[in-house]
Design a protein around this motif. Structure first.
Motif, PDB file in Angstrom:
ATOM      1  N   ALA A 121     -33.973  19.912  -3.492  1.00  0.00           N
ATOM      2  CA  ALA A 121     -34.511  18.555  -3.384  1.00  0.00           C
ATOM      3  C   ALA A 121     -35.550  18.299  -4.475  1.00  0.00           C
ATOM      4  N   VAL A 122     -36.417  19.276  -4.730  1.00  0.00           N
ATOM      5  CA  VAL A 122     -37.428  19.118  -5.779  1.00  0.00           C
ATOM      6  C   VAL A 122     -36.756  18.957  -7.134  1.00  0.00           C
ATOM      7  N   LEU A 123     -35.760  19.790  -7.416  1.00  0.00           N
ATOM      8  CA  LEU A 123     -35.059  19.718  -8.698  1.00  0.00           C
ATOM      9  C   LEU A 123     -34.468  18.339  -8.948  1.00  0.00           C
ATOM     10  N   LEU A 124     -33.913  17.759  -7.885  1.00  0.00           N
ATOM     11  CA  LEU A 124     -33.219  16.484  -8.018  1.00  0.00           C
ATOM     12  C   LEU A 124     -34.131  15.283  -7.787  1.00  0.00           C
ATOM     13  N   GLY A 125     -35.410  15.528  -7.454  1.00  0.00           N
ATOM     14  CA  GLY A 125     -36.307  14.423  -7.139  1.00  0.00           C
ATOM     15  C   GLY A 125     -35.884  13.683  -5.891  1.00  0.00           C
ATOM     16  N   ALA A 126     -35.363  14.425  -4.905  1.00  0.00           N
ATOM     17  CA  ALA A 126     -34.810  13.819  -3.696  1.00  0.00           C
ATOM     18  C   ALA A 126     -35.701  14.103  -2.498  1.00  0.00           C
ATOM     19  N   ASP A 127     -35.382  13.477  -1.383  1.00  0.00           N
ATOM     20  CA  ASP A 127     -36.076  13.698  -0.122  1.00  0.00           C
ATOM     21  C   ASP A 127     -35.631  15.042   0.459  1.00  0.00           C
ATOM     22  N   PRO A 128     -36.548  15.981   0.718  1.00  0.00           N
ATOM     23  CA  PRO A 128     -36.161  17.279   1.276  1.00  0.00           C
ATOM     24  C   PRO A 128     -35.456  17.177   2.623  1.00  0.00           C
ATOM     25  N   ALA A 129     -35.656  16.058   3.323  1.00  0.00           N
ATOM     26  CA  ALA A 129     -35.005  15.876   4.619  1.00  0.00           C
ATOM     27  C   ALA A 129     -33.546  15.449   4.477  1.00  0.00           C
ATOM     28  N   GLU A 130     -33.118  15.087   3.270  1.00  0.00           N
ATOM     29  CA  GLU A 130     -31.734  14.671   3.056  1.00  0.00           C
ATOM     30  C   GLU A 130     -30.788  15.851   3.296  1.00  0.00           C
ATOM     31  N   ASP A 131     -29.622  15.592   3.820  1.00  0.00           N
ATOM     32  CA  ASP A 131     -28.666  16.647   4.121  1.00  0.00           C
ATOM     33  C   ASP A 131     -28.386  17.495   2.873  1.00  0.00           C
ATOM     34  N   PHE A 132     -28.495  18.804   3.028  1.00  0.00           N
ATOM     35  CA  PHE A 132     -28.375  19.678   1.857  1.00  0.00           C
ATOM     36  C   PHE A 132     -26.995  19.597   1.224  1.00  0.00           C
ATOM     37  N   ARG A 133     -25.959  19.327   2.011  1.00  0.00           N
ATOM     38  CA  ARG A 133     -24.614  19.219   1.432  1.00  0.00           C
ATOM     39  C   ARG A 133     -24.498  17.996   0.531  1.00  0.00           C
TER      40      ARG A 133
END
Length: 302
Positions: free
Chosen positions: A189-201
């Motif tokens: 999530a950090v690498l992609l600048g995304a929400d860590p709560a977003e589904d990992f798949r």
């Protein structure tokens, strides 16, 4: 034939305190045990790969101090090629202060000499990298050195396994240069600048290249094309999770020639074995131990 692995990464002395729980801010807590253990993500992955039967070259940096002498001797004892290990006169060796409680850990890393590992050192090891079957690199070294490793691996046609820990946002082209990126869910999530709560798949599908995602005792998920696939973890009694990710990455590199699914399975088994003993490198299994563990067919976690 032994696989040839080149590792570009950090070398630390781990200062490990064992306690019944983690202290609160401002609290003094009596610990149960203290040991100094060789560590650092680069050194850990080098040792783990060597114990699993690979021929390993480590590109790293140490200070000219007592910890540096101990770490150098320990790596040599493990059979790691140190021709490209630099000793820096103006730096102390790296350290990691680790508190272990309930099978989990908290870590503070001081890079010291690891911050002096420069792109020029990677270029000086070009021949060793060109001869490697797989290159491993992590992020406890300067970002420009990580970038230089990814670029050189791509230029030479040598697959690079990029373990992005500790994670920070990176350009997509960096991730695309790696053959595999091996984060956990938070790191991806950090690498992609995304929400860590977003589904990992979902995060895995968004990554610009193949991803092998570790999920602790649950095992690992991996994706090259199409949908992510799951390799279940192996049930063991966890003593210390320090170094489990490094063991996973090393095993993935050593067994990658067997195909990604087989390599991920063996990596999960090696990581499971590693958490059954205290200390990052102390817990890393040898090839015979891994073979016996897999032959006994322990039940994967449901």
């Amino acid at each position: 034939m032994a696989r040839r692995i080149a590792v570009v990464g950090s070398i630390n002395m781990d200062l490990v305190t064992q306690a019944t729980r983690f202290p609160q801010p401002g609290e003094t807590l009596l610990g149960e045990d203290f040991v100094t253990v060789p560590g650092g993500k680069g050194a850990n992955q080098a040792v783990a790969a060597a114990r699993l039967g690979a021929t390993v070259t480590l590109i790293g940096a140490l200070g000219r101090d007592g910890f540096g002498d101990q770490l150098h001797a320990g790596l040599r004892h493990e059979g790691v090629d140190l021709a490209h290990l630099r000793r820096l006169d103006d730096q102390a060796s790296g350290t990691a202060s680790i508190t272990v409680a309930g099978g989990e850990n908290q870590i503070v890393v001081v890079p010291a000499a690891n911050a002096g590992l420069m792109p020029a050192h990677v270029e000086a090891a070009r021949d060793a990298i060109a001869r490697a079957d797989v290159v491993l690199v992590q992020m406890e070294i300067p970002l420009e050195t990580v970038d230089a490793t990814l670029r050189l691996g791509q230029q030479l046609g040598v697959p690079v396994i990029f373990n992005p820990a500790p994670a920070r946002p990176l350009p997509a082209e960096w991730l695309a240069r790696a053959r595999y990126v091996t984060p956990n869910q938070h790191e991806l999530a950090v690498l992609l600048g995304a929400d860590p709560a977003e589904d990992f798949r979902t995060l895995m599908r968004r990554a610009p290249g193949p991803v092998v995602l570790t999920r602790g005792g649950e095992g690992a998920w991996y994706r090259e094309q199409g949908e992510p696939r799951h390799q279940r973890g192996f049930a063991v009694e966890a003593i210390d999770s320090t170094g489990a990710g490094d063991t996973f990455n090393a095993a993935l590199a050593v067994f990658l020639h067997e195909g990604l699914a087989a390599a991920v399975r063996k990596a999960c088994a090696a990581a499971a074995l590693s958490v059954t003993r205290l200390g990052a490198q102390r817990g890393m299994p040898r090839a015979g131990e891994l073979d016996a563990f897999l032959a006994a067919a322990p039940s994967p976690r449901p």
